[in-house]
Design a protein around this motif. Structure first.
Motif, PDB file in Angstrom:
ATOM      1  N   ASP A  49      30.405  -1.683 -18.441  1.00 48.72           N
ATOM      2  CA  ASP A  49      30.391  -0.415 -19.173  1.00 48.72           C
ATOM      3  C   ASP A  49      30.738  -0.526 -20.655  1.00 48.72           C
ATOM      4  OD1 ASP A  49      33.090  -0.979 -18.986  1.00 48.72           O
ATOM      5  OD2 ASP A  49      33.635   0.879 -17.970  1.00 48.72           O
ATOM      6  N   THR A  50      31.018  -1.716 -21.141  1.00 57.01           N
ATOM      7  CA  THR A  50      31.452  -1.893 -22.527  1.00 57.01           C
ATOM      8  C   THR A  50      30.512  -2.834 -23.266  1.00 57.01           C
ATOM      9  OG1 THR A  50      33.751  -1.592 -21.858  1.00 57.01           O
ATOM     10  CG2 THR A  50      33.370  -2.645 -23.993  1.00 57.01           C
ATOM     11  N   ILE A  51      29.999  -2.370 -24.399  1.00 57.91           N
ATOM     12  CA  ILE A  51      29.141  -3.241 -25.201  1.00 57.91           C
ATOM     13  C   ILE A  51      30.045  -4.163 -26.036  1.00 57.91           C
ATOM     14  CG2 ILE A  51      28.931  -1.596 -27.109  1.00 57.91           C
ATOM     15  CD1 ILE A  51      25.974  -2.677 -27.346  1.00 57.91           C
ATOM     16  N   ARG A  53      30.272  -6.526 -29.272  1.00 59.76           N
ATOM     17  CA  ARG A  53      29.563  -6.630 -30.552  1.00 59.76           C
ATOM     18  C   ARG A  53      30.121  -7.687 -31.487  1.00 59.76           C
ATOM     19  NH1 ARG A  53      26.515  -1.976 -31.392  1.00 59.76           N
ATOM     20  NH2 ARG A  53      27.094  -0.226 -30.093  1.00 59.76           N
ATOM     21  N   ASP A  81      21.855  -5.969 -25.787  1.00 56.66           N
ATOM     22  CA  ASP A  81      21.628  -4.552 -26.046  1.00 56.66           C
ATOM     23  C   ASP A  81      20.281  -4.394 -26.743  1.00 56.66           C
ATOM     24  OD1 ASP A  81      22.214  -1.821 -26.175  1.00 56.66           O
ATOM     25  OD2 ASP A  81      23.048  -2.018 -28.186  1.00 56.66           O
ATOM     26  N   PRO A 158      24.535  -7.769 -30.002  1.00 57.09           N
ATOM     27  CA  PRO A 158      25.453  -7.106 -29.073  1.00 57.09           C
ATOM     28  C   PRO A 158      24.952  -7.262 -27.644  1.00 57.09           C
ATOM     29  CG  PRO A 158      24.990  -5.692 -30.946  1.00 57.09           C
ATOM     30  CD  PRO A 158      24.037  -6.854 -31.035  1.00 57.09           C
ATOM     31  N   CYS A 159      25.895  -7.303 -26.694  1.00 61.19           N
ATOM     32  CA  CYS A 159      25.506  -7.551 -25.306  1.00 61.19           C
ATOM     33  C   CYS A 159      26.471  -6.895 -24.324  1.00 61.19           C
ATOM     34  CB  CYS A 159      25.444  -9.053 -25.046  1.00 61.19           C
ATOM     35  SG  CYS A 159      27.034  -9.896 -25.275  1.00 61.19           S
ATOM     36  N   PHE A 160      26.074  -6.900 -23.074  1.00 61.79           N
ATOM     37  CA  PHE A 160      26.894  -6.430 -21.973  1.00 61.79           C
ATOM     38  C   PHE A 160      27.112  -7.585 -21.013  1.00 61.79           C
ATOM     39  CE2 PHE A 160      24.628  -2.684 -23.438  1.00 61.79           C
ATOM     40  CZ  PHE A 160      25.600  -1.688 -23.415  1.00 61.79           C
TER      41      PHE A 160
END
Length: 181
Positions: A49-51, A53, A81, A158-160
């Motif tokens: 639930d958190t990107i 960066r 992302d 940015p990624c998950f």
């Protein structure tokens, strides 16, 4: 300072069961139905639930339930992302990268045979550490605290955090106070 913990949030299929406040994910029995068994009860990917960066992020994935039905059962990694559809399995395209736990290989762009850890090394009860370092633009894995070396470099988007599962596998996210040396 201790990093903020995150939880699993969304998945590719509704058959994936989340528990423990979104920290544990369980894939359901493979009911078949697809051309290769990887649909309708097959591969499921769950994203956090958190990107992520900037900075450095470390988390661990406990392999709680693990069967070696076909050797290609859990993939731990990241989904970038952007304009993507949530993938069926991490590494199937260039919008995600990961470690195939069963095969012990790196996964990107549909190639699941890039040497890294070695097949059959990870067992039920083991812990895979994931170190995402945006300053060094690197993704590094650990196996039971042992540094495995940089798996992917050039990480700048940015990624998950994400995990792909099949065949009744279960994993739990953990956030230790410090990362291994």
């Amino acid at each position: 300072s201790r990093q903020k913990a995150f939880s699993f949030l969304k998945s590719t299929f509704n058959g994936l069961v989340l528990s423990n406040g979104g920290r544990t994910a369980l894939s359901q029995h493979n009911a078949g139905g697809g051309h290769d068994g990887y649909r309708e009860g097959g591969w499921e990917t769950v994203m956090c639930d958190t990107i992520l960066r900037t900075g450095r992020h470390y988390f661990e994935v406990s392999i709680d339930r693990y069967t070696t039905k076909d050797g290609h059962n859990i993939v731990i990694g990241i989904i970038f992302d952007g304009d993507y559809g949530l993938c069926d399995v991490i590494g199937e395209d260039n919008n995600s990268v990961g470690l195939d736990v069963g095969m012990g290989t790196k996964c990107i762009g549909g190639d699941y045979r890039l040497p890294y850890l070695g097949a059959g090394v990870v067992k039920e009860g083991d812990v895979i550490g994931v170190d995402i370092d945006f300053e060094k633009q690197a993704l590094t894995y650990y196996h039971n605290g042992k540094h495995l070396g940089v798996a992917f470099s050039g990480l700048s988007r940015p990624c998950f955090a994400a995990v792909s599962l099949i065949h009744e596998q279960q994993v739990t996210l953990m956030f230790p106070v410090q990362r291994p040396l």
